[in-house]
Enzyme design. Structure first.
Site, PDB file in Angstrom:
ATOM      1  N   LYS A  53       0.845  -1.208   0.000  1.00 24.69           N
ATOM      2  CA  LYS A  53       0.000   0.000   0.000  1.00 24.69           C
ATOM      3  C   LYS A  53       0.873   1.248   0.000  1.00 24.69           C
ATOM      4  CE  LYS A  53      -3.858  -2.409   2.056  1.00 24.69           C
ATOM      5  NZ  LYS A  53      -4.588  -2.843   3.229  1.00 24.69           N
ATOM      6  N   GLN A  97      -4.751  -1.573   9.373  1.00 24.74           N
ATOM      7  CA  GLN A  97      -4.624  -2.909   8.776  1.00 24.74           C
ATOM      8  C   GLN A  97      -5.241  -3.968   9.698  1.00 24.74           C
ATOM      9  OE1 GLN A  97      -3.394  -3.622   5.638  1.00 24.74           O
ATOM     10  NE2 GLN A  97      -4.129  -5.686   6.061  1.00 24.74           N
ATOM     11  N   ASP A 120     -11.368   3.000   3.733  1.00 28.78           N
ATOM     12  CA  ASP A 120     -11.688   1.577   3.595  1.00 28.78           C
ATOM     13  C   ASP A 120     -13.198   1.371   3.442  1.00 28.78           C
ATOM     14  OD1 ASP A 120      -9.692  -0.289   3.388  1.00 28.78           O
ATOM     15  OD2 ASP A 120      -9.256  -0.342   5.531  1.00 28.78           O
TER      16      ASP A 120
END
Ligand code: NAP
Length: 295
Positions: A53, A97, A120
């Site tokens: 990422k 994460q 997200d």
């Protein structure tokens, strides 16, 4: 019929090039999109996702703030970091994460993220906006699936779509997005799961089958109709002594057999996977534009 392979790597590369050009234009206006990445612990898979990422951010010209915290980080410390990132004007997106180590309360952390920085798309405010068709942030993997379909010229309007899997991160949001009354939707959607009585009776009538079950060979050639479009979200490790790592990655679809019957199919790896990070970059750029009042 032999299916056309949907090249997720290429479609992701095209989208990332578009985003990079957009980021360069934003920089001319003094706007630099920023993503805060938060990783707790040493899980190797999570570490490699986070590294990927950050690398993707750098390539696109997005500023990334790397926060790697020790395994024994307390809930209070993690919440304080999220709060700091919520207030930091350089940060447009916050990515925690998952999974977090067992002693941490995942939901409490996700709910603490400012919905305007929830790239997200997991915060209930954004989930709610998605369900009612308002502008928020769409979750990355299902949005990536829809981009793959649209950019491959697959017609969604009126299509019979069968999704195998009802998780909060893939199956449920995908179903919600595909039934919206807009150009990314207008499909007729069936969602199947482990309590579905006769899975094949559903998949066989589908124009588009999307497998997100997390089990190899969940969709086999006898389960699809000729010319169906097949999207494989699954990523599964199967033992393979011929590989250095001792395993290889496969999807949920029996790719070799199904590709002889489908009209379009995604491979694993190289299908849906590359789209997930791409849509994270997309959401971060979108968030920076909104913060600047230009989106
Ligand atoms: P999950 O939370 O384990 O959910 C799996 C879903 O599939 C559940 O709803 C389950 O039903 C259903 N299911 C499992 N086996 C089935 C079967 N034989 N028949 C019908 N339904 C079945 O998994 P997930 O997080 O959604 O992920 C699904 C797969 O996608 C995994 O392989 C994951 O690694 C992969 N994935 C890939 C990406 C990417 O970027 N490429 C991103 C996210 C996930 P029940 O609800 O009844 O248990």
């Amino acid at each position: 019929m032999t299916a056309k392979i949907i090249d997720g790597k290429q479609i992701a590369a095209d989208m990332r090039a578009e985003l990079k050009a957009e980021v360069a234009k934003l920089k001319d206006k003094g706007i630099v999109p920023g993503l805060a990445v938060i990783l707790v612990g040493e899980d190797p898979a999570s570490q490699s996702y986070v590294t990927a990422k950050e690398k993707a951010c750098a390539e696109a010209g997005i500023y990334s703030d790397d926060n790697r915290l020790p395994e024994d980080t307390t809930q209070e410390k993690l919440m304080a970091l999220v709060e700091r990132m919520n207030k930091d004007a350089r940060i447009n997106g916050i990515l925690v994460q998952l999974p977090l180590p067992g002693h941490l309360n995942e939901w409490e952390v996700l709910f603490a993220i400012d919905p305007a920085k929830d790239v997200d798309g997991f915060h209930p405010v954004n989930v709610g906006k998605m369900v009612v068709g308002e502008k928020g942030f769409l979750p990355c993997t299902p949005h990536g699936v829809i981009q793959l379909l649209i950019r491959s010229g697959v017609k969604l309007e009126g299509a019979e779509v069968v999704i195998v899997g009802r998780s909060n991160i893939v199956g449920k949001p995908l179903a919600n997005m595909l039934i919206q009354k807009n150009k990314k939707g207008n499909a007729t959607v069936t969602v199947c799961h482990t309590r579905t009585k006769d899975l094949a009776s559903h998949t066989r009538r589908a124009d588009i089958v999307i497998a997100a079950a997390g089990r190899p060979n969940t969709v086999t050639a006898d389960m699809i109709k000729d010319g169906a479009v097949v999207i494989d979200v699954g990523v599964n490790r199967v033992e393979d002594a011929t590989k250095k790592k001792g395993y290889r990655l496969v999807g949920d679809v029996d790719f070799e057999a199904v590709k002889e019957k489908a009209s379009f199919i995604t491979p694993v790896p190289g299908g849906v996977g590359p789209m997930t990070i791409t849509m994270l970059l997309y959401n971060t750029v979108e968030s920076a534009k909104r913060a600047a009042g230009i989106a």
